[in-house]
Enzyme design. Structure first.
Site, mmCIF file in Angstrom:
data_model
loop_
_atom_site.group_PDB
_atom_site.id
_atom_site.type_symbol
_atom_site.label_atom_id
_atom_site.label_comp_id
_atom_site.label_asym_id
_atom_site.label_seq_id
_atom_site.Cartn_x
_atom_site.Cartn_y
_atom_site.Cartn_z
ATOM 1 N N ARG A 12 -21.759 63.976 -57.390
ATOM 2 C CA ARG A 12 -23.111 63.731 -57.422
ATOM 3 C C ARG A 12 -23.290 62.274 -57.035
ATOM 4 O O ARG A 12 -24.209 61.726 -56.169
ATOM 5 C CB ARG A 12 -23.958 63.481 -58.865
ATOM 6 C CG ARG A 12 -23.966 64.962 -59.367
ATOM 7 C CD ARG A 12 -24.796 64.882 -60.539
ATOM 8 N NE ARG A 12 -26.049 63.819 -60.422
ATOM 9 C CZ ARG A 12 -26.653 63.306 -61.287
ATOM 10 N NH1 ARG A 12 -25.989 63.144 -62.745
ATOM 11 N NH2 ARG A 12 -27.299 62.402 -61.151
ATOM 12 N N ASP A 56 -22.597 50.636 -64.028
ATOM 13 C CA ASP A 56 -21.881 51.746 -63.331
ATOM 14 C C ASP A 56 -20.482 51.607 -63.072
ATOM 15 O O ASP A 56 -19.524 52.521 -62.796
ATOM 16 C CB ASP A 56 -22.478 52.122 -62.177
ATOM 17 C CG ASP A 56 -23.970 52.456 -62.346
ATOM 18 O OD1 ASP A 56 -24.881 52.464 -61.580
ATOM 19 O OD2 ASP A 56 -24.581 52.803 -63.607
ATOM 20 N N CYS A 79 -27.236 62.022 -65.837
ATOM 21 C CA CYS A 79 -25.974 61.569 -66.950
ATOM 22 C C CYS A 79 -26.491 61.356 -68.284
ATOM 23 O O CYS A 79 -27.469 60.569 -68.572
ATOM 24 C CB CYS A 79 -25.098 60.664 -66.198
ATOM 25 S SG CYS A 79 -24.530 60.851 -64.646
ATOM 26 N N ILE A 105 -26.277 47.962 -71.452
ATOM 27 C CA ILE A 105 -27.543 48.750 -70.782
ATOM 28 C C ILE A 105 -27.670 49.972 -71.452
ATOM 29 O O ILE A 105 -28.700 50.412 -71.706
ATOM 30 C CB ILE A 105 -27.092 48.825 -69.364
ATOM 31 C CG1 ILE A 105 -26.680 47.653 -68.842
ATOM 32 C CG2 ILE A 105 -28.384 49.577 -68.765
ATOM 33 C CD1 ILE A 105 -27.793 46.553 -68.673
ATOM 34 N N LYS A 107 -26.214 55.312 -53.199
ATOM 35 C CA LYS A 107 -26.736 56.640 -53.989
ATOM 36 C C LYS A 107 -28.306 56.145 -54.387
ATOM 37 O O LYS A 107 -29.412 56.773 -54.290
ATOM 38 C CB LYS A 107 -26.113 57.299 -54.872
ATOM 39 C CG LYS A 107 -26.707 57.984 -56.077
ATOM 40 C CD LYS A 107 -25.843 58.833 -56.959
ATOM 41 C CE LYS A 107 -25.880 57.931 -58.306
ATOM 42 N NZ LYS A 107 -26.996 57.916 -59.207
ATOM 43 N N ASN A 108 -28.059 55.114 -55.238
ATOM 44 C CA ASN A 108 -29.311 54.585 -55.903
ATOM 45 C C ASN A 108 -30.388 53.888 -54.933
ATOM 46 O O ASN A 108 -31.541 53.791 -55.472
ATOM 47 C CB ASN A 108 -28.950 53.765 -56.949
ATOM 48 C CG ASN A 108 -27.979 54.655 -57.920
ATOM 49 O OD1 ASN A 108 -28.111 55.760 -58.019
ATOM 50 N ND2 ASN A 108 -27.255 53.836 -58.755
ATOM 51 N N ARG A 114 -31.607 62.391 -62.393
ATOM 52 C CA ARG A 114 -32.353 61.558 -63.310
ATOM 53 C C ARG A 114 -33.427 60.966 -62.162
ATOM 54 O O ARG A 114 -34.657 60.794 -62.581
ATOM 55 C CB ARG A 114 -31.471 60.296 -63.254
ATOM 56 C CG ARG A 114 -32.052 59.071 -63.848
ATOM 57 C CD ARG A 114 -32.255 59.070 -65.466
ATOM 58 N NE ARG A 114 -33.073 57.978 -65.852
ATOM 59 C CZ ARG A 114 -33.683 58.036 -67.101
ATOM 60 N NH1 ARG A 114 -33.834 59.074 -67.476
ATOM 61 N NH2 ARG A 114 -34.365 57.015 -67.353
ATOM 62 N N ARG A 136 -32.206 57.283 -72.416
ATOM 63 C CA ARG A 136 -32.758 57.089 -71.204
ATOM 64 C C ARG A 136 -34.267 57.458 -71.064
ATOM 65 O O ARG A 136 -34.819 58.221 -70.578
ATOM 66 C CB ARG A 136 -31.921 57.793 -70.005
ATOM 67 C CG ARG A 136 -30.859 57.417 -70.090
ATOM 68 C CD ARG A 136 -29.952 58.052 -68.954
ATOM 69 N NE ARG A 136 -30.094 57.363 -67.681
ATOM 70 C CZ ARG A 136 -29.299 57.764 -66.528
ATOM 71 N NH1 ARG A 136 -28.836 58.513 -66.585
ATOM 72 N NH2 ARG A 136 -29.728 56.911 -65.456
ATOM 73 N N PRO A 137 -35.115 56.767 -72.055
ATOM 74 C CA PRO A 137 -36.543 57.229 -71.990
ATOM 75 C C PRO A 137 -37.261 56.569 -70.674
ATOM 76 O O PRO A 137 -36.674 55.928 -69.962
ATOM 77 C CB PRO A 137 -36.853 56.087 -73.088
ATOM 78 C CG PRO A 137 -36.341 55.088 -73.300
ATOM 79 C CD PRO A 137 -34.734 55.636 -72.887
ATOM 80 N N ILE A 138 -38.305 57.021 -70.365
ATOM 81 C CA ILE A 138 -39.026 56.747 -69.195
ATOM 82 C C ILE A 138 -40.577 56.140 -69.569
ATOM 83 O O ILE A 138 -41.638 55.834 -68.882
ATOM 84 C CB ILE A 138 -39.427 57.810 -68.110
ATOM 85 C CG1 ILE A 138 -40.262 59.098 -69.038
ATOM 86 C CG2 ILE A 138 -38.056 58.126 -67.673
ATOM 87 C CD1 ILE A 138 -40.648 60.109 -68.016
ATOM 88 N N ASP A 139 -40.580 55.355 -70.778
ATOM 89 C CA ASP A 139 -41.686 54.813 -71.329
ATOM 90 C C ASP A 139 -42.257 53.602 -70.363
ATOM 91 O O ASP A 139 -43.465 53.595 -70.212
ATOM 92 C CB ASP A 139 -41.405 54.335 -72.730
ATOM 93 C CG ASP A 139 -40.448 53.202 -73.081
ATOM 94 O OD1 ASP A 139 -39.357 53.748 -72.571
ATOM 95 O OD2 ASP A 139 -40.586 52.055 -73.319
#
Ligand code: EPZ
Length: 423
Positions: free
Chosen positions: A402, A310, A116, A332, A22-23, A92, A121-124
């Site tokens: 998912r 995961d 999820c 994490i 998936k990832n 995501r 879960r920032p995206i900085d």
């Protein structure tokens, strides 16, 4: 929303084949939109995230055909770098459209991602990377805007935190940047390597993926190719854990054993038999268990090649019957224990303090109604349901869909008593 009903206590026997990762898929599909001409992507998992991306791409003008395994995808017809707000907010990985559209069009409009709820879960770091390459970014009514009218320029980028998403997103943009980009402290997950291999397949120059320094020489022409996704090591690990938990003898096929070293080592430490083999066509992992209670072990999640976050939730279900007391340290994500209250409802004894869960062993679990709160929490409840006495009804199974293709079909093929019903 639908439910999975599992009548536990049955050992699992037989063979299960792992689907594409998936990832890796969610990084490669946005990358495929960047290639001139069409791409054929093979070994895709037929899961919600892939089908959601299809809807997003079609709305952006791409041509996409998917038969459940292979996808023909071409971004040639795309003129609009703006992704649908509602669809993007449901996953995501939609953030990868930031790097791929910014690179290809010099502009991107992507709603802040969903996915999820396992932490803030920032995206900085994604934004830091895009701006280092010369883009201007700003937030406009929940939509992240990015533009680089003069094009992108290679840069040296240090990731303060090891981030799979930021590593892949920056790679996608950097293949368009003039000159060399260096990503330092890069993520090393197998799916990062798979995306880099795909980028090289369409003509980019990406070196060092799988190490903590990745070098990209950008500005090269990108042409379509055919490419097969790697197998999903998280799906494989989930079935290995399920086999240990339910007992039996299960062969998990279509794997890359080196991607599974952490979970293999942990299962063996717990006292289960795990062997690796190949039949000349593909590798497999074989797990044997007489359903015995596992030895108590400690689990600490870390970036690859450490124990994958995961699989923290699935392996905790197995640990509920451990003979001692085990500590699970989630390094994490700050909120990845939402499965714990439901495991306790089934009879587990777990206490949580910050990022550490202490799992005290019990003799067994009892089936009851529970709810999946996120993808891998759902997987944890499936493992628990296979172990438990009686019926476990897992609501919100759409979360599980998912990341796991045909989970009830694969479990039934191993002898599990599982059915899908409407909520
Ligand atoms: C990817 O999420 C995966 N999702 C996750 O899998 C996986 O758990 C995670 O990597 C870690 O392996 C996809 O690939 C779609 P990160 P991602 O960026 O990219 C912090 C599953 O179950 N961070 O590696 O969101 C972040 O908060 C899903 O398949 C920043 O601080 O993870 C976290 O603490 C769940 N700033 C840490 O880094 C940023 O800009 C690692 O996150 C980005 C991340």
């Amino acid at each position: 929303m639908q439910k999975l009903k599992i009548r536990g206590g049955k050992p699992l026997f037989g063979t299960v084949s792992v689907s594409g990762a998936k990832n890796a898929a969610v990084g490669i599909l946005p990358a495929a939109l960047m290639a001139g001409g069409g791409c054929v992507i093979e070994n895709l998992p037929d899961i919600e995230d892939v089908r959601l991306f299809m809807d997003i791409f079609r709305k952006m003008g791409a041509d996409v055909e998917f038969d459940g395994t292979s996808m023909n995808i071409s971004g040639e017809g795309m003129r609009n770098p703006k992704a649908d707000f509602e669809l993007v907010g449901r996953m995501r990985a939609s953030y990868y459209l930031l790097g791929s559209m910014l690179g290809r069009f010099g502009r991107a409009e992507v709603a802040l991602p969903g996915g999820c709820f396992i932490g803030v879960r920032p995206i900085d770091l994604h934004i830091k990377g895009m701006e280092a390459l010369g883009a201007t970014t700003w937030l406009e009514r929940g939509v992240l805007m990015a533009e680089a009218p003069k094009g992108l320029k290679g840069a040296d980028i240090y990731l303060d935190t090891v981030s799979v998403g930021a590593t892949i997103n920056i790679m996608l943009a950097a293949v368009w940047a003039q000159g060399q980009t260096i990503i330092a402290n890069a993520a090393k997950e197998p799916h990062v390597v798979d995306v880099a291999n795909f980028l090289n397949c369409i003509g980019a120059s990406v070196r060092g993926a799988g190490t903590d320094v990745i070098r990209i020489n950008g500005g090269r022409e990108l042409r379509g190719c055919s490419y097969a996704i790697i197998p999903d090591q998280i799906e494989a690990g989930t079935y290995m854990i399920a086999a240990a938990a339910a007992g039996g003898d299960v062969t998990v096929r279509n794997v890359i054993p080196t991607h599974l070293e952490a979970v293999t080592a942990k299962l063996m430490e717990m006292g289960y038999s795990v062997t690796e083999g190949d039949d000349g066509r593909e590798f497999y992992m074989q797990v044997r268990s007489d359903g015995q209670r596992p030895r108590g072990v400690n689990v600490r999640t870390l970036p690859y090649p450490g124990f994958p976050t995961d699989l923290q939730q699935p392996i905790m279900a197995l640990l509920t019957r451990n003979k001692d007391a085990s500590q699970v340290y989630e390094t994490i994500f700050e909120d990845r224990f939402k499965h714990v209250p439901y495991l306790c409802r089934m009879g587990a004894e777990i206490s949580v303090s910050g990022r550490v869960a202490t799992v005290y062993g019990v003799d067994g679990l009892s089936g009851c109604p529970v709810t999946a709160t996120d993808l891998r929490a759902g997987a944890s409840l499936v493992v628990a349901g296979l172990m438990a006495e009686g019926v476990t009804a897992i609501a919100n199974v759409d979360y599980i869909d998912r990341g796991y293709e045909n989970i009830e079909g694969k479990l039934r093929s191993l002898g599990a008593d599982v059915e899908r019903t409407d909520n």
